[in-house]
Enzyme design. Structure first.
Site, PDB file in Angstrom:
ATOM      1  N   LYS A   1     -30.764  45.204  44.712  1.00  0.00           N
ATOM      2  CA  LYS A   1     -30.002  43.953  44.810  1.00  0.00           C
ATOM      3  C   LYS A   1     -28.548  44.326  45.071  1.00  0.00           C
ATOM      4  CE  LYS A   1     -29.888  39.447  44.659  1.00  0.00           C
ATOM      5  NZ  LYS A   1     -30.671  38.622  45.582  1.00  0.00           N
TER       6      LYS A   1
ATOM      7  N   SER B   1     -34.212  35.781  48.441  1.00  0.00           N
ATOM      8  CA  SER B   1     -33.599  35.479  47.160  1.00  0.00           C
ATOM      9  C   SER B   1     -33.924  34.034  46.771  1.00  0.00           C
ATOM     10  CB  SER B   1     -32.095  35.744  47.218  1.00  0.00           C
ATOM     11  OG  SER B   1     -31.591  36.056  45.937  1.00  0.00           O
TER      12      SER B   1
END
Length: 583
Positions: free
Chosen positions: A182, A378
């Protein structure tokens, strides 16, 4: 008061002009008809908007939408008056996923016995032309203007790392994320790639490059090695492109148009017809039978209404989308929902609000099929999890299952400027999100707890929706971005394809035959024109981007703005990191 009168007179002037134009159009307009020989002309030089375009904005010039191009090709391939098409190309306007869907539509168009000619002054010119040429290669004849360049140069990723600049300004970024892939916070926390970030980007670029090479090789009937050799040498000048068998003919736009009309057998003096004009007369496909609702979630996911605030960043507002879902559920004619996603994520709470509305739609008996555009990552992937089935193009950017939160502390910069802040708190975390001081130990503990809770919820949604074990869900997560092809292997999506594939699945879910006629209707329904005018006068409407004059700054702003926004707000975000793919 002055502002009110300016708007009032602007509104009156606009209404007068609109009334005059409408009157003239109605006075001279007769019932339109199509000629017996039609050559469609598609302008694919600019980006294709996902979703609908407001009619008020259309007064300033027509903006071609992705769905409009698909509809023109689908309607045209069954219309005996349509003999072929001519498409104009330039730079890389369309996304990879849009290109792949359009390639499939072009192949269906050609399979119906119609010709397709692609023309460009340059495919990319002084920029990349990978996507534009990938689409053009699906046409049966590829033209390029003499002295043009074929920019099949391969992919490049340029990602900003701003930590050095922030250190010079005494700005302390405090952004936490889950997990190693991430990489959204890396752009403000680091000065270069982490090993995990580099690995992810190399994998992503490698898969997309292979898709380009393989797609061109199949369409041009060339060995993949020959296409890769041409890519390694590109940009190619005009004769090199012809010698490499990537371009069929060198010529000019007027010559390409004349050739298209000649192949169509058009009468002297005939001309091509733009897709929008053709659809206005012929009508779109999928306009009879049971209704399938088409709902878009395009742009950054936020609370409130969808729109274009700030520098024109498109937002997918949860209130707008939820209202559209509820309207589709309440409509007895709607048999299924097509949910089109083109979003790199955004607010976790807004994403969960949309996901909940889709869950309720399914519980009401309305099947939901998610179709992913260029990006559904996401928070964009979060909302897709509520669908019965998920469809993505091979090049769709998806995954990025992770969360990020934090802030920028400008305490050091403030002190350097001589501004000192006196602080009075009534509780340990009363100033938790203040940008004028860093997180303390109690604040860091709360931030970690918030992120862990959101990430745990995300993982549980993935495991439940995709029928994965917690271990499998986490292995596919870790914040990593995948292509659609990779996501299919991991079980994150169900099918590879586009809107056409998703529509077939929607019919199946609605217990309709695959070839059954349906009416595809967009939700929310378009506002009446007078309402859009009143919204503009009241300051609520989407204004033209005056800041477009800052075009030279927009690429960097587009990459960094989401990071600064997320960090300064302290909100928990499920947002994809910047990929920096060359346009």
């Amino acid at each position: 008061m002055l502002r009110f009168f300016v708007r009032l007179f602007a509104l009156i002037g606009f209404l007068v002009v609109a009334a005059v134009v409408t009157g003239v159009v109605l006075a001279v307009r007769h019932e339109p008809s199509l000629p017996e020989t039609v050559v469609l002309e598609l302008d694919l030089r600019d980006p294709l908007a996902e979703g609908s375009v407001d009619r008020l904005g259309s007064f300033l010039g027509h903006e071609t939408t992705f769905q409009e191009v698909l509809d023109a090709l689908e309607r045209g391939r069954t219309d005996p008056r349509v003999k072929g098409m001519l498409a104009r190309f330039g730079g890389d306007g369309a996304s990879f996923a849009q290109v792949q869907e359009l390639r499939a539509a072009v192949e269906r168009f050609r399979a119906s016995g119609r010709f397709a000619i692609a023309f460009a002054e340059s495919y990319g010119d002084t920029g990349a032309g990978n996507r534009s040429y990938l689409l053009a290669s699906a046409f049966d004849e590829v033209w390029m203007q003499p002295l043009g360049l074929l920019g099949l140069t391969g992919l490049s990723a340029q990602i900003p790392f701003a930590r050095g600049a922030l250190d010079k300004l005494d700005i302390q970024p405090q952004v936490l994320q889950r997990e190693e892939y991430k990489s959204l916070a890396d752009s403000v926390m680091r000065t270069d790639f982490t090993p995990a970030h580099r690995e992810m980007m190399e994998s992503l670029l490698g898969d997309l490059t292979n898709q380009i090479v393989d797609g061109v090789a199949v369409s041009r009937r060339l060995p993949s090695a020959a296409v890769k050799a041409a890519m390694d040498r590109a940009p190619l000048i005009d004769r090199e492109a012809v010698d490499a068998k990537l371009v069929d003919r060198l010529g000019y736009a007027d010559e390409a148009r004349e050739e298209a009309l000649r192949r169509a057998g058009a009468a002297p003096g005939a001309d091509t017809m733009e897709a929008a004009d053709y659809l206005d007369i012929a009508g779109p496909p999928n306009r009879s039978g049971p209704t399938i609702a088409l709902i878009h979630a395009t742009g950054t996911i936020t609370g409130g209404d969808s729109g274009k605030p700030g520098l024109g960043e498109v937002t997918a507002g949860s209130e707008t989308i939820v209202s559209a879902i509820e309207d589709a559920v309440d409509d007895p004619d709607v048999k299924a929902i097509l949910f089109r996603i083109d979003s790199g994520g955004g607010s976790v709470t807004a994403s969960e609000t949309i996901r909940r509305a889709l869950v309720k739609a399914r519980q009401s008996g309305k099947p939901v099929i998610a179709t992913m555009g260029g990006t559904a990552a996401s928070g964009g992937y979060w909302i897709a999890l509520a669908a019965d089935r998920i469809v993505a193009s091979p090049a769709t950017v998806t995954g990025s299952i992770g969360v990020v939160a934090g802030k920028m502390s400008v305490a050091g910069l403030s002190e350097r400027l001589g501004v000192h802040w006196g602080v009075l708190d009534t509780a340990p975390n009363a100033g938790l999100w203040s940008p004028f001081r860093p997180f303390g130990p109690a604040g860091e503990e709360r931030l970690n707890a918030i992120i862990d809770s959101s990430y745990s919820t995300f993982l549980s949604h993935v495991a439940e929706a995709r029928h994965l074990t917690p271990e499998q869900a986490r292995d596919a997560a870790k914040g990593r971005v995948w292509t659609g092809t990779q996501a299919k292997t991991l079980g994150l999506i169900d099918e590879l394809g586009g809107v056409d594939t998703a529509l077939t699945l929607a019919k199946q879910a609605a217990k309709l035959a695959p070839d059954a006629p349906v009416t595809v209707t967009g939700y929310p329904r378009p506002k009446p024109l007078i309402r859009e005018i009143l919204d503009l006068a009241s300051g609520k409407g989407d204004l033209v981007e005056a800041v477009a004059v800052l075009a030279g700054l927009r690429p960097a702003l587009a990459e960094l703005a989401p990071l600064v926004k997320a960090a300064r707000s302290g909100a928990v975000e499920a947002r994809m990191p910047p990929l920096g793919l060359e346009r």
